[in-house]
Design a protein around this motif. Structure first.
Motif, mmCIF file in Angstrom:
data_model
loop_
_atom_site.group_PDB
_atom_site.id
_atom_site.type_symbol
_atom_site.label_atom_id
_atom_site.label_comp_id
_atom_site.label_asym_id
_atom_site.label_seq_id
_atom_site.Cartn_x
_atom_site.Cartn_y
_atom_site.Cartn_z
ATOM 1 N N LEU A 1 0.685 0.518 12.087
ATOM 2 C CA LEU A 1 1.981 1.191 12.037
ATOM 3 C C LEU A 1 2.963 0.519 12.993
ATOM 4 C CD1 LEU A 1 3.207 3.502 10.491
ATOM 5 C CD2 LEU A 1 2.495 5.032 12.313
ATOM 6 N N GLY A 2 2.452 0.061 14.125
ATOM 7 C CA GLY A 2 3.298 -0.627 15.107
ATOM 8 C C GLY A 2 3.876 -1.918 14.558
ATOM 9 N N ALA B 1 0.831 -1.208 0.000
ATOM 10 C CA ALA B 1 0.000 0.000 0.000
ATOM 11 C C ALA B 1 0.864 1.255 0.000
ATOM 12 C CB ALA B 1 -0.938 -0.004 1.210
ATOM 13 N N LEU B 2 1.908 1.254 0.795
ATOM 14 C CA LEU B 2 2.765 2.443 0.897
ATOM 15 C C LEU B 2 3.739 2.583 -0.264
ATOM 16 C CD1 LEU B 2 3.465 2.391 4.721
ATOM 17 C CD2 LEU B 2 1.950 3.943 3.461
ATOM 18 N N ALA B 3 3.827 1.577 -1.110
ATOM 19 C CA ALA B 3 4.724 1.656 -2.265
ATOM 20 C C ALA B 3 4.222 2.667 -3.296
ATOM 21 C CB ALA B 3 4.874 0.279 -2.909
ATOM 22 N N ASP B 4 2.934 2.902 -3.314
ATOM 23 C CA ASP B 4 2.355 3.861 -4.260
ATOM 24 C C ASP B 4 2.587 5.277 -3.742
ATOM 25 O OD1 ASP B 4 0.201 4.266 -6.569
ATOM 26 O OD2 ASP B 4 -0.259 5.629 -4.901
ATOM 27 N N PRO B 5 3.220 6.168 -4.533
ATOM 28 C CA PRO B 5 3.540 7.519 -4.054
ATOM 29 C C PRO B 5 2.317 8.359 -3.665
ATOM 30 C CG PRO B 5 4.510 7.131 -6.236
ATOM 31 C CD PRO B 5 3.718 5.919 -5.866
ATOM 32 N N THR B 6 1.232 8.241 -4.404
ATOM 33 C CA THR B 6 0.030 9.010 -4.060
ATOM 34 C C THR B 6 -0.562 8.498 -2.754
ATOM 35 O OG1 THR B 6 -0.423 9.421 -6.398
ATOM 36 C CG2 THR B 6 -2.247 9.747 -4.863
ATOM 37 N N ARG B 7 -0.611 7.187 -2.612
ATOM 38 C CA ARG B 7 -1.145 6.598 -1.392
ATOM 39 C C ARG B 7 -0.279 6.979 -0.191
ATOM 40 N NH1 ARG B 7 -1.468 1.364 -3.133
ATOM 41 N NH2 ARG B 7 -3.131 2.082 -4.468
ATOM 42 N N ARG B 8 1.025 6.972 -0.414
ATOM 43 C CA ARG B 8 1.956 7.365 0.657
ATOM 44 C C ARG B 8 1.727 8.832 1.043
ATOM 45 N NH1 ARG B 8 6.031 5.208 -1.562
ATOM 46 N NH2 ARG B 8 6.871 7.046 -2.561
ATOM 47 N N ALA B 9 1.473 9.687 0.068
ATOM 48 C CA ALA B 9 1.203 11.104 0.346
ATOM 49 C C ALA B 9 -0.081 11.263 1.152
ATOM 50 C CB ALA B 9 1.121 11.890 -0.960
ATOM 51 N N LEU C 1 -5.456 1.599 1.985
ATOM 52 C CA LEU C 1 -4.742 1.800 3.250
ATOM 53 C C LEU C 1 -5.499 1.155 4.414
ATOM 54 C CD1 LEU C 1 -3.630 5.503 2.740
ATOM 55 C CD2 LEU C 1 -2.102 3.513 2.883
ATOM 56 N N LYS C 2 -6.814 1.240 4.373
ATOM 57 C CA LYS C 2 -7.626 0.631 5.428
ATOM 58 C C LYS C 2 -7.528 -0.890 5.368
ATOM 59 C CE LYS C 2 -12.252 0.573 7.383
ATOM 60 N NZ LYS C 2 -13.636 1.035 7.269
ATOM 61 N N GLU C 3 -7.620 -1.460 4.175
ATOM 62 C CA GLU C 3 -7.510 -2.912 4.019
ATOM 63 C C GLU C 3 -6.143 -3.417 4.460
ATOM 64 O OE1 GLU C 3 -8.518 -3.504 -0.086
ATOM 65 O OE2 GLU C 3 -10.675 -3.364 0.303
ATOM 66 N N ALA C 4 -5.126 -2.571 4.342
ATOM 67 C CA ALA C 4 -3.768 -2.937 4.761
ATOM 68 C C ALA C 4 -3.565 -2.747 6.261
ATOM 69 C CB ALA C 4 -2.745 -2.105 3.979
ATOM 70 N N GLY C 5 -4.567 -2.220 6.938
ATOM 71 C CA GLY C 5 -4.473 -2.033 8.379
ATOM 72 C C GLY C 5 -3.714 -0.790 8.797
ATOM 73 N N LEU C 6 -3.550 0.159 7.878
ATOM 74 C CA LEU C 6 -2.775 1.365 8.176
ATOM 75 C C LEU C 6 -3.623 2.548 8.611
ATOM 76 C CD1 LEU C 6 -0.171 1.117 5.298
ATOM 77 C CD2 LEU C 6 0.221 0.746 7.743
#
Length: 108
Positions: free
Chosen positions: A74-75, A9-17, A50-55
């Motif tokens: 995140l933990g 999920a965080l690999a995508d730059p827009t999602r990370r932003a 992001l929600k499905e990834a638990g973030l």
């Protein structure tokens, strides 16, 4: 091991932003989308991933949904990364000790 979905999920730059915008606190989709190079519906799709990834988690606030970083997700990532940090420090300590022992055995 940390959740592979989180890293994907965080690999995508827009999602990370989008995720990084939540670092300062909870925000509704509309505020998250402001100034983003993608549409509000696209931001909603990124939040879904992001929600499905638990973030992130969300909650209803009136007629809108407010999103925030999920500390549990995140933990898990932090614990996984900390493991590598601990291993690196232990390897460094062992190398320093080995070099110290080698130099003490040398003749002047």
């Amino acid at each position: 091991m940390a959740n592979n979905l989180a890293f994907a999920a965080l690999a995508d730059p827009t999602r990370r932003a989008v995720f990084e915008r939540l670092a300062d606190g909870p925000l509704p989709v509309g505020e998250l989308a402001e100034g983003m190079p993608v549409s509000r519906p696209a931001v909603s799709q990124h939040l879904k991933v992001l929600k499905e990834a638990g973030l992130v988690t969300d909650r209803a606030q009136g007629a809108r949904r407010v999103y925030q970083i999920d500390p549990k997700g995140l933990g898990q990532i932090r614990a996984w990364l900390d493991r590598f940090w601990d291993e690196a420090l232990e390897a460094f300590r062992a190398e320093v000790e080995r070099e110290t022992q080698d130099s003490e055995g040398e003749e002047p």
